[in-house]
Design a protein around this motif. Structure first.
Motif, short mmCIF file in Angstrom:
data_model
loop_
_atom_site.label_atom_id
_atom_site.label_comp_id
_atom_site.label_asym_id
_atom_site.label_seq_id
_atom_site.Cartn_x
_atom_site.Cartn_y
_atom_site.Cartn_z
N CYS A 139 -6.91 -13.76 -15.34
CA CYS A 139 -8.24 -13.81 -15.95
C CYS A 139 -8.81 -12.41 -16.08
O CYS A 139 -10.01 -12.18 -15.91
CB CYS A 139 -9.17 -14.69 -15.11
SG CYS A 139 -8.64 -16.40 -15.07
N ARG A 183 -13.75 -13.04 -11.87
CA ARG A 183 -12.93 -13.31 -13.07
C ARG A 183 -12.81 -14.82 -13.29
O ARG A 183 -12.86 -15.30 -14.43
CB ARG A 183 -11.55 -12.66 -12.91
CG ARG A 183 -11.67 -11.15 -12.88
CD ARG A 183 -10.35 -10.43 -12.70
NE ARG A 183 -10.63 -9.00 -12.77
CZ ARG A 183 -9.89 -8.10 -13.40
NH1 ARG A 183 -8.77 -8.45 -13.98
NH2 ARG A 183 -10.24 -6.84 -13.43
N GLY A 241 1.44 -10.68 -21.50
CA GLY A 241 1.58 -9.75 -20.37
C GLY A 241 2.77 -8.83 -20.62
O GLY A 241 3.80 -9.26 -21.12
N VAL A 242 2.60 -7.56 -20.27
CA VAL A 242 3.64 -6.58 -20.57
C VAL A 242 4.72 -6.59 -19.49
O VAL A 242 4.43 -6.54 -18.30
CB VAL A 242 3.02 -5.16 -20.70
CG1 VAL A 242 4.11 -4.08 -20.66
CG2 VAL A 242 2.24 -5.05 -22.00
N VAL A 253 -0.51 -11.90 -17.29
CA VAL A 253 -0.44 -11.05 -16.09
C VAL A 253 0.61 -9.96 -16.29
O VAL A 253 0.32 -8.77 -16.18
CB VAL A 253 -0.11 -11.88 -14.83
CG1 VAL A 253 -0.04 -10.98 -13.60
CG2 VAL A 253 -1.15 -12.98 -14.61
N PRO A 270 -9.21 -9.02 -18.75
CA PRO A 270 -9.74 -9.02 -20.12
C PRO A 270 -8.84 -9.79 -21.11
O PRO A 270 -9.36 -10.55 -21.94
CB PRO A 270 -9.78 -7.52 -20.45
CG PRO A 270 -9.96 -6.86 -19.12
CD PRO A 270 -9.21 -7.68 -18.13
#
Ligand code: NAD
Length: 307
Positions: free
Chosen positions: A111, A139, A227-228, A179, A113
């Motif tokens: 949670c 968040r 998510g990276v 995430v 940005p």
């Protein structure tokens, strides 16, 4: 101004796959060795993706400035427009990639940005229910304000069990991993092993959330990964992925494809992206704000620096 640097004219840009632009990564050889092919150059990402300086400076050199930047109309404030550069399109593309059908249940891990925009975008795209997962109370509160139900992963024995319970054993239709490689595992055995391997240079990425999403998603569902991840992850339940018939969709955001349609959404009043700003500050405050963001202190979710 998009964080992706794209020429607008190559094979991929013409397909709308702007973060795959063939022309803007001067260090593409490095990326090809690591990934087989090179993505576009990205502001502030790494030398492998071009070594372009980030946007957190008073002035910035903008390559391909005739393609990416958009003109902000007077009816939209700076804080409303700013996140068109990255996290709003990222959350929105994550929701699009989740292949949501009307009334679907979407589970979103993270949670921060990006997760916040994914929550609101999933609901705009017709989700019936969004279940958001994190452990940071402010968040989770912002997720609830955006229309999500929440799970505090530090307060349940198993996120998988909780999601199955809330979906009558079937699992969410789509799962979004907002995430990425820095997932906290809260003592889960796979996450402890990831941590040890990362510390001893045997792995790069902590893949706990992706594993949990694959295991939790319903049969034939979709996993969307904004998510990276950066390198190698292991113990990814590929057998579950295959046998459950899951679809995986991911990528650096094709920002240029989203700026104008999402600006229209802002102008129409469908969403006010400034909801995510918790800490407006000056450029001089940046070191303190970085530290607060890193340590999740003082309720910080998004900092906006005004030079
Ligand atoms: N695909 C893209 O183009 C793109 C663009 C921007 C950001 N990103 C990536 O999106 C991800 C999220 O960005 P952000 O700015 O929201 O980051 P963030 O660090 O602010 O948020 C991540 C959240 O995940 C939570 N988290 C950690 N472990 C968890 C777990 N096991 N289960 C559930 N939640 C967990 C954290 O508490 C945190 O609130 C990052 O990987 C970022 O690099 C991708």
């Amino acid at each position: 101004m998009p964080f992706t640097i794209s020429c607008g004219d190559c094979f991929f840009c013409r397909k709308g796959l702007f973060s795959a632009c063939e022309r803007t990564n001067p260090n593409s050889e490095m990326a090809i060795k690591a990934m087989g092919h090179s993505p576009a150059g990205l502001f502030g990402f790494s030398h492998m993706l071009g070594g372009y300086c980030g946007g957190q400076a008073e002035y910035l050199r903008v390559p391909m400035a005739d393609i990416g930047p958009i003109k902000v109309p007077d009816s939209v404030t700076d804080e409303q427009a700013l996140f068109l550069s990255d996290i709003f399109p990222t959350g929105y593309m994550a929701a699009e990639n989740a292949q949501i059908e009307p009334g679907d249940t979407v589970a979103i891990w993270g949670c921060g940005p990006v997760g916040q925009f994914a929550i609101r975008s999933a609901l705009m795209l017709g989700a019936g229910r969004v279940i958001a997962i994190d452990e940071v109370s402010e968040r989770l509160a912002m997720a609830e304000a955006g229309g999500a139900e929440t799970i505090n992963f530090a307060e349940v024995d198993s996120v998988y069990d909780e999601l199955q319970f809330r979906t009558k054993g079937r699992g969410p239709d789509s799962c979004i991993d907002a995430v990425g490689a820095e997932a906290s595992g809260h003592g889960a055995m796979d996450a402890v092993i990831d941590k040890v391997k990362a510390a001893t240079f045997l792995a790069t990425d902590r893949v706990h959330v992706l594993r949990e999403a694959i295991m939790s998603c319903r049969m034939g569902g979709t996993i969307s990964i904004p998510g990276v991840y950066v390198g190698m992850g292991d113990k990814i339940p590929i057998g579950a992925m295959m046998n459950k018939g899951l679809t995986i969709k991911t990528g650096q955001t094709h920002v240029q494809a989203y700026t104008k349609p999402l600006l229209a959404r802002i102008e129409a009043g469908d969403i006010d992206p400034s909801f995510v700003v918790t800490h407006p500050a000056s450029l001089e405050d940046a070191p303190e704000m970085y530290q607060k963001f890193r340590d999740k202190q003082d309720g910080v979710i998004k900092v906006v620096l005004r030079p």
